[in-house]
Design an enzyme around this catalytic site. Sequence first.
Site, PDB file in Angstrom:
ATOM      1  N   ASP A   1       1.745   6.627  20.974  1.00 37.99           N
ATOM      2  CA  ASP A   1       0.037   6.872  21.579  1.00 37.99           C
ATOM      3  C   ASP A   1      -1.069   6.542  22.034  1.00 37.99           C
ATOM      4  OD1 ASP A   1      -1.564   9.253  21.452  1.00 37.99           O
ATOM      5  OD2 ASP A   1      -2.564   9.135  19.591  1.00 37.99           O
TER       6      ASP A   1
ATOM      7  N   ASN B   1      -1.050   6.970  26.157  1.00 42.46           N
ATOM      8  CA  ASN B   1      -1.198   6.360  27.096  1.00 42.46           C
ATOM      9  C   ASN B   1      -2.174   7.427  27.864  1.00 42.46           C
ATOM     10  OD1 ASN B   1       1.166   5.768  26.584  1.00 42.46           O
ATOM     11  ND2 ASN B   1       2.360   7.944  27.382  1.00 42.46           N
TER      12      ASN B   1
ATOM     13  N   HIS C   1       1.400   8.102  31.251  1.00 46.76           N
ATOM     14  CA  HIS C   1       3.446   8.323  30.630  1.00 46.76           C
ATOM     15  C   HIS C   1       4.144   7.904  31.463  1.00 46.76           C
ATOM     16  CE1 HIS C   1       1.144  11.728  28.167  1.00 46.76           C
ATOM     17  NE2 HIS C   1       0.698  12.508  29.016  1.00 46.76           N
TER      18      HIS C   1
ATOM     19  N   SER D   1       6.004  19.544  18.397  1.00 44.93           N
ATOM     20  CA  SER D   1       5.517  20.587  18.642  1.00 44.93           C
ATOM     21  C   SER D   1       4.236  21.384  19.317  1.00 44.93           C
ATOM     22  CB  SER D   1       6.417  21.490  17.744  1.00 44.93           C
ATOM     23  OG  SER D   1       5.496  20.795  16.023  1.00 44.93           O
TER      24      SER D   1
ATOM     25  N   ARG E   1      -1.077  21.473  25.077  1.00 49.14           N
ATOM     26  CA  ARG E   1      -1.526  21.056  27.051  1.00 49.14           C
ATOM     27  C   ARG E   1      -1.646  21.593  28.192  1.00 49.14           C
ATOM     28  NH1 ARG E   1      -0.724  14.366  25.917  1.00 49.14           N
ATOM     29  NH2 ARG E   1      -1.266  14.535  23.680  1.00 49.14           N
TER      30      ARG E   1
ATOM     31  N   LEU F   1      22.713  -0.068  17.941  1.00 49.41           N
ATOM     32  CA  LEU F   1      21.376   0.059  17.295  1.00 49.41           C
ATOM     33  C   LEU F   1      21.306   2.005  18.122  1.00 49.41           C
ATOM     34  CD1 LEU F   1      17.972   0.258  16.771  1.00 49.41           C
ATOM     35  CD2 LEU F   1      17.890  -0.155  19.886  1.00 49.41           C
TER      36      LEU F   1
ATOM     37  N   ARG G   1      -3.701   8.764  11.869  1.00 49.14           N
ATOM     38  CA  ARG G   1      -3.098   9.854  11.139  1.00 49.14           C
ATOM     39  C   ARG G   1      -1.400  10.154  11.667  1.00 49.14           C
ATOM     40  NH1 ARG G   1      -7.182  12.481  14.702  1.00 49.14           N
ATOM     41  NH2 ARG G   1      -6.234  12.662  17.220  1.00 49.14           N
TER      42      ARG G   1
ATOM     43  N   SER H   1       0.082  13.647  12.110  1.00 47.29           N
ATOM     44  CA  SER H   1      -0.078  14.597  13.774  1.00 47.29           C
ATOM     45  C   SER H   1       1.917  15.210  13.298  1.00 47.29           C
ATOM     46  CB  SER H   1       0.444  13.698  14.850  1.00 47.29           C
ATOM     47  OG  SER H   1      -1.446  13.230  15.082  1.00 47.29           O
TER      48      SER H   1
HETATM   49  C1  IPE Z   1       1.684  12.596  18.841  1.00 46.30           C
HETATM   50  O1  IPE Z   1       0.418  12.714  19.528  1.00 46.30           O
HETATM   51  C2  IPE Z   1       2.888  13.159  19.412  1.00 46.30           C
HETATM   52  C3  IPE Z   1       2.997  12.355  19.786  1.00 46.30           C
HETATM   53  C4  IPE Z   1       2.922  10.588  20.383  1.00 46.30           C
HETATM   54  C5  IPE Z   1       4.124  12.297  20.716  1.00 46.30           C
HETATM   55  P1  IPE Z   1      -0.824  13.117  19.955  1.00 46.30           P
HETATM   56  O2  IPE Z   1      -1.390  12.419  21.000  1.00 46.30           O
HETATM   57  O3  IPE Z   1      -0.294  14.594  20.284  1.00 46.30           O
HETATM   58  O4  IPE Z   1      -1.948  13.561  18.727  1.00 46.30           O
HETATM   59  P2  IPE Z   1      -2.622  13.653  18.302  1.00 46.30           P
HETATM   60  O5  IPE Z   1      -3.393  15.210  18.820  1.00 46.30           O
HETATM   61  O6  IPE Z   1      -4.131  13.282  18.476  1.00 46.30           O
HETATM   62  O7  IPE Z   1      -3.185  14.250  16.980  1.00 46.30           O
HETATM   63  C1  IPE Z   2       1.014  10.170  24.250  1.00 44.01           C
HETATM   64  O1  IPE Z   2      -0.019   9.752  24.510  1.00 44.01           O
HETATM   65  C2  IPE Z   2       2.104  10.710  24.443  1.00 44.01           C
HETATM   66  C3  IPE Z   2       2.311  11.760  24.548  1.00 44.01           C
HETATM   67  C4  IPE Z   2       1.612  12.646  23.458  1.00 44.01           C
HETATM   68  C5  IPE Z   2       3.391  12.963  25.199  1.00 44.01           C
HETATM   69  P1  IPE Z   2      -1.365  10.836  24.999  1.00 44.01           P
HETATM   70  O2  IPE Z   2      -0.836  11.804  26.111  1.00 44.01           O
HETATM   71  O3  IPE Z   2      -1.363  11.419  23.382  1.00 44.01           O
HETATM   72  O4  IPE Z   2      -2.310   9.648  24.885  1.00 44.01           O
HETATM   73  P2  IPE Z   2      -3.822   9.624  24.403  1.00 44.01           P
HETATM   74  O5  IPE Z   2      -3.852   9.484  23.270  1.00 44.01           O
HETATM   75  O6  IPE Z   2      -4.738  11.631  25.311  1.00 44.01           O
HETATM   76  O7  IPE Z   2      -4.457   8.548  24.993  1.00 44.01           O
HETATM   77 MG    MG Z   3      -2.022  10.955  22.342  1.00 44.61          MG
END
Ligand code: IPE
Ligand code: IPE
Ligand code: MG
Length: 252
Positions: free
Chosen positions: A25, A27, A42, A71, A76, A136, A195, A197
């Site tokens: 998380d 990115n 990303h 899911s 987004r 792995l 969390r 998630s």
């Molecule tokens: C969790 O991250 C899912 C992935 C990293 C793929 P999110 O950014 O979607 O989670 P929430 O919405 O902050 O809980």
């Molecule tokens: C995690 O990074 C990647 C995916 C959920 C695909 P985010 O895109 O959720 O990055 P933040 O949480 O918005 O910084």
């Molecule tokens: Mg995120």
Amino acid sequence: MKHLSSTLTIPNVSSVPRHVAIIMDGNGRWATKRFMPRVAGHGKGVESVRTIVEACVARGIEYLTLFAFSSENWRRPADEVSLLMRLFVTALEREVSKMHANGIRLKVVGDLSRFDIKLQKLIVDAQRRTADNRRLTVTVCANYGGRWDIMQAVNKMIAANPGASDFSEEQLVPYLSMAYAPEPDLFIRTGGEERISNFLLWQLAYTELYFTETYWPDFDAAELDRAIESYQQRERRFGRTSEQLIEQKKAS
Ligand code: IPE
Ligand code: IPE
Ligand code: MG
């Protein structure tokens, strides 16, 4: 090999985690902080995947599980979703040969039916090609949700046992999407949120949890070692007392 359930049997614990599961998380925030579009984060995140896969091989970790798309991530903006899909396609096209050469088995779990046919085909081919590798196992969770996983397992179990009721944990576990792997020893979430998630809800029952503020694009081998060091300080009791663990150590 059949893997034991942490609630039915006490698993063996080694100092290097056998299975590490990561919510990658942060990115978007990594990019926003640099006045770049979220999607640039990303792209950079894919480089961290490469680094961490290599680091896991070097440390003798057997299973690495990465949450790539939940899911709920379909909620987004459409352009971000389609870029994530394109990134997934290019990563598979570019990385699978190298992974195969390094003895890595690739698995993708989640409801793949919602992906376009080209991506589904790449996934099937990559899994088939790397199926016999054991150095792995890298599992990418894509369109994955912990609740989806439990429900698909329940539905398969019921379909396989028509008319039966009163099922046990042992009957359900083989239908979970990661039945081929032991439960994670160490869970890492980057990006500062504390969390789950809707990640591996069933499998995290006794996993050690580690949270870091570091955004995923900045997460490197040194950060992984910090998480492993933290893991090594934990006492994994699985419901027992500390005294029992000390006795057990003395006896062995
Ligand atoms: C969790 O991250 C899912 C992935 C990293 C793929 P999110 O950014 O979607 O989670 P929430 O919405 O902050 O809980
Ligand atoms: C995690 O990074 C990647 C995916 C959920 C695909 P985010 O895109 O959720 O990055 P933040 O949480 O918005 O910084
Ligand atoms: Mg995120």
